[in-house]
Design an enzyme around this catalytic site. Structure first.
Site, PDB file in Angstrom:
ATOM      1  N   ASN A 114      -8.147  -0.534  11.880  1.00  0.00           N
ATOM      2  CA  ASN A 114      -8.433  -0.840  10.482  1.00  0.00           C
ATOM      3  C   ASN A 114      -7.237  -0.429   9.637  1.00  0.00           C
ATOM      4  OD1 ASN A 114     -10.101  -1.660   8.242  1.00  0.00           O
ATOM      5  ND2 ASN A 114     -10.365   0.509   7.752  1.00  0.00           N
ATOM      6  N   SER A 169      -2.647   3.351   5.272  1.00  0.00           N
ATOM      7  CA  SER A 169      -2.830   3.939   6.607  1.00  0.00           C
ATOM      8  C   SER A 169      -3.435   2.908   7.551  1.00  0.00           C
ATOM      9  CB  SER A 169      -3.778   5.147   6.550  1.00  0.00           C
ATOM     10  OG  SER A 169      -3.372   6.099   5.595  1.00  0.00           O
TER      11      SER A 169
END
Length: 220
Positions: free
Chosen positions: A114, A143
């Site tokens: 993700n 991230s």
């Protein structure tokens, strides 16, 4: 396990919206910089523009609306069936706006990525850019992490830092973060496709070495 050079890493991408990160992966597949084959793009929203991106690239698409199911568990079980029909090596969440059940995340543990627009563990969830501005942060970013049952809480693989500039609003900051997203996500997907990236217990490993809590330094 390293992917065979004769067989690209089979990828299924989940989306809910415009699919700009999906487009970055499609472009990488087309230009040969990514050793992947996007087998399918699945969306929980029929209006997602990412479906158009996939269709234009000749990639199979499916719509599985969460509104057709009574609860998260039944939806996630149906989603698992859709995904597993393509036998993917890797599941990529690219703006898939669903909180996933633990049964789903466990099924794909170690092979689901993700991307999240913050420097995790800061600002899990929504409205990350405004939250960074409200906190007076001097640095923001993006991230990429392995997906676990904890929302935006799986082990971080890599981060890109974006300085917060004077006069930034949420939209301006988001646009600069998005530029980094489109570079960082394909890089991490390629690490996985090359067999360099793995999840060992609760730690991301790159080239058989454990990564720090903030992930690999990027760009490398």
């Amino acid at each position: 396990m390293a992917q065979s050079s004769s067989k690209p890493c089979q990828v299924v991408v989940l989306i809910s919206g415009s699919g700009s990160n999906l487009q970055a992966l499609i472009d990488g597949q087309k230009n040969g910089s990514l050793d992947i084959d996007i087998a399918a793009v699945i969306s929980n929203k029929a209006s997602a523009f990412g479906l158009t991106r996939a269709n234009d690239a000749g990639i199979a698409t499916q719509i599985l609306s969460h509104r057709d199911f009574a609860d998260r568990e039944s939806y996630d079980q149906a989603l698992i069936q859709c995904i597993d029909a393509y036998q993917p090596d890797l599941l990529v969440l690219a703006g898939f706006m669903r909180i996933l059940t633990s049964g789903f995340t466990e099924h794909y543990l170690g092979r689901t990525l993700n991307i999240h627009p913050s420097l995790l563990p800061k600002y899990p969830g929504l409205h990350t850019h405004q939250r960074a501005l409200d906190a007076g942060d001097q640095e923001h970013g993006v991230s990429v992490h392995f997906v676990t049952a904890q929302l935006d809480g799986g082990p971080v693989i890599a981060q890109a830092i974006v300085p917060v500039e004077a006069g930034d609003d949420a939209d301006a900051l988001a646009s600069r973060v998005l530029v980094q997203e489109h570079q960082l996500y394909p890089t991490v997907v390629q690490w996985f496709a090359q067999g360099r990236l793995s999840l060992v217990e609760d730690t991301a490993h790159l080239d058989d070495q454990p990564l720090p809590a903030q992930g690999a330094h990027w760009p490398q």
